[in-house]
Scaffold this motif. Structure first.
Motif, PDB file in Angstrom:
ATOM      1  N   TYR A  67       0.814  -0.685   0.219  1.00  0.00           N
ATOM      2  CA  TYR A  67      -0.106  -0.261   0.252  1.00  0.00           C
ATOM      3  C   TYR A  67       0.558   1.134  -0.336  1.00  0.00           C
ATOM      4  O   TYR A  67       1.524   1.048   0.622  1.00  0.00           O
ATOM      5  N   ASP A  68       0.835   2.556  -0.473  1.00  0.00           N
ATOM      6  CA  ASP A  68       1.493   3.540  -0.573  1.00  0.00           C
ATOM      7  C   ASP A  68      -0.319   4.331  -0.313  1.00  0.00           C
ATOM      8  O   ASP A  68      -1.003   4.597  -0.876  1.00  0.00           O
ATOM      9  N   GLU A  95      -4.481  -4.283  -8.843  1.00  0.00           N
ATOM     10  CA  GLU A  95      -4.411  -3.127  -8.525  1.00  0.00           C
ATOM     11  C   GLU A  95      -5.641  -2.263  -7.656  1.00  0.00           C
ATOM     12  O   GLU A  95      -6.248  -2.524  -8.409  1.00  0.00           O
ATOM     13  N   VAL A  97      -7.836   1.141  -6.011  1.00  0.00           N
ATOM     14  CA  VAL A  97      -7.178   2.582  -5.918  1.00  0.00           C
ATOM     15  C   VAL A  97      -8.457   2.837  -4.669  1.00  0.00           C
ATOM     16  O   VAL A  97      -9.341   2.304  -5.010  1.00  0.00           O
ATOM     17  N   PRO A 104      -7.466  10.216  -4.672  1.00  0.00           N
ATOM     18  CA  PRO A 104      -6.820   8.609  -4.827  1.00  0.00           C
ATOM     19  C   PRO A 104      -5.958   9.031  -3.781  1.00  0.00           C
ATOM     20  O   PRO A 104      -5.450   9.926  -3.372  1.00  0.00           O
ATOM     21  N   ARG A 107      -3.095   4.173  -2.808  1.00  0.00           N
ATOM     22  CA  ARG A 107      -2.962   2.875  -4.051  1.00  0.00           C
ATOM     23  C   ARG A 107      -2.437   1.761  -3.445  1.00  0.00           C
ATOM     24  O   ARG A 107      -1.746   1.387  -2.658  1.00  0.00           O
ATOM     25  N   ARG A 109      -1.347  -2.632  -4.803  1.00  0.00           N
ATOM     26  CA  ARG A 109      -1.031  -3.707  -5.436  1.00  0.00           C
ATOM     27  C   ARG A 109      -0.592  -5.104  -4.576  1.00  0.00           C
ATOM     28  O   ARG A 109       0.114  -4.856  -3.541  1.00  0.00           O
TER      29      ARG A 109
END
Length: 269
Positions: A67-68, A95, A97, A104, A107, A109
């Motif tokens: 996670y970012d 992915e 979002v 956003p 994000r 993945r």
């Protein structure tokens, strides 16, 4: 919209397809008008589970999810979309979002790998943690505020070393009201607490929120307890790292890493 208090036994309420409204239990520790990232991380995993369930059974399983955190996560309704980045029969990349107010904020993945029988060669150097009932209850609310922290049952040794601690965490609340969540999502919903189970500096004097969370798994976790064997490091240049060996009641399941931005809180004016 603001946080809902109509469902006291969950962190979120579904408001539409891919849309969720946080309850007061999702409230963050750094600010009363933000979400704690931990339940949101679990909610993203829940959305990924639903996306996978809607498609054909591929026999793939989540082995890594990263996670970012792109900015402030308001305690407000969010929309989560999930898509396939790299399809495959033995590996697949998804992915997700998270959007709040047309912006956003997260994000994520997830790598999915083929599930095979490798029990004959399985092994890890990580030792299992003592079981949750061997640890005393810890009032995490003595250090941290917010509705999410208040919702947890935390077990931890009474006086851990600075920057080093083990803990078990569970909750009696559902992730989404009236909606069953899988063991992966329920487990992940508690992992981000690792950055708070041992503190190098008081959060009333310093800030050290994490900018990301990356979870690597070597087997699928089982609930209801999330076990954390955590080390916190502050570097000399304004950033640090929280590193955790993850456990369930059976034993180690993987690792989590969080990068921290470390800065003093502004003093009184």
């Amino acid at each position: 919209m603001t946080a809902s208090t109509a469902s006291p036994d969950s962190y979120y309420q579904r408001t539409g397809e891919g849309r969720y409204k946080p309850t007061a239990h999702a409230q963050g520790a750094w600010s009363a008008d933000e979400q704690h990232f931990s339940p949101l991380a679990g909610l993203v995993a829940h959305a990924i589970d639903r996306y996978l369930a809607a498609g054909p059974d591929t026999g793939l399983t989540v082995a890594r999810i990263s996670y970012d955190i792109l900015g402030r996560i308001a305690l407000d309704e969010c929309e989560i979309t999930v898509g396939t980045v790299r399809p495959g029969r033995t590996v697949e990349l998804l992915e997700a979002v998270v959007v709040i107010g047309d912006r956003p904020v997260v994000r994520a993945r997830a790598w999915l790998l083929a599930a095979l029988d490798t029990a004959a060669i399985a092994g890890t150097p990580d030792e299992p943690l003592a079981l949750p009932e061997t640890f005393p209850r810890w009032a995490m609310t003595d250090v941290w505020g917010g509705g999410f922290i208040a919702s947890l049952d935390v077990r931890r040794p009474t006086s851990p070393a600075v920057g080093r601690a083990t803990a078990w965490i569970t909750t009696g609340l559902d992730l989404v009201a009236g909606e069953p969540s899988g063991p992966m999502a329920s487990y992940i919903a508690l992992v981000d607490t690792a950055n708070g189970i041992t503190v190098r500096q008081r959060p009333t004097e310093w800030m050290y929120p994490n900018m990301d969370l990356t979870i690597h798994l070597h087997r699928s976790p089982e609930g209801p307890w999330t076990g954390l064997d955590t080390s916190v490091t502050f570097g000399p240049a304004g950033y640090g790292l929280t590193s955790t060996v993850l456990h369930d009641a059976v034993g180690p399941v993987g690792r989590a890493e969080q990068i921290l931005t470390v800065r003093p809180l502004p003093g009184p004016r």
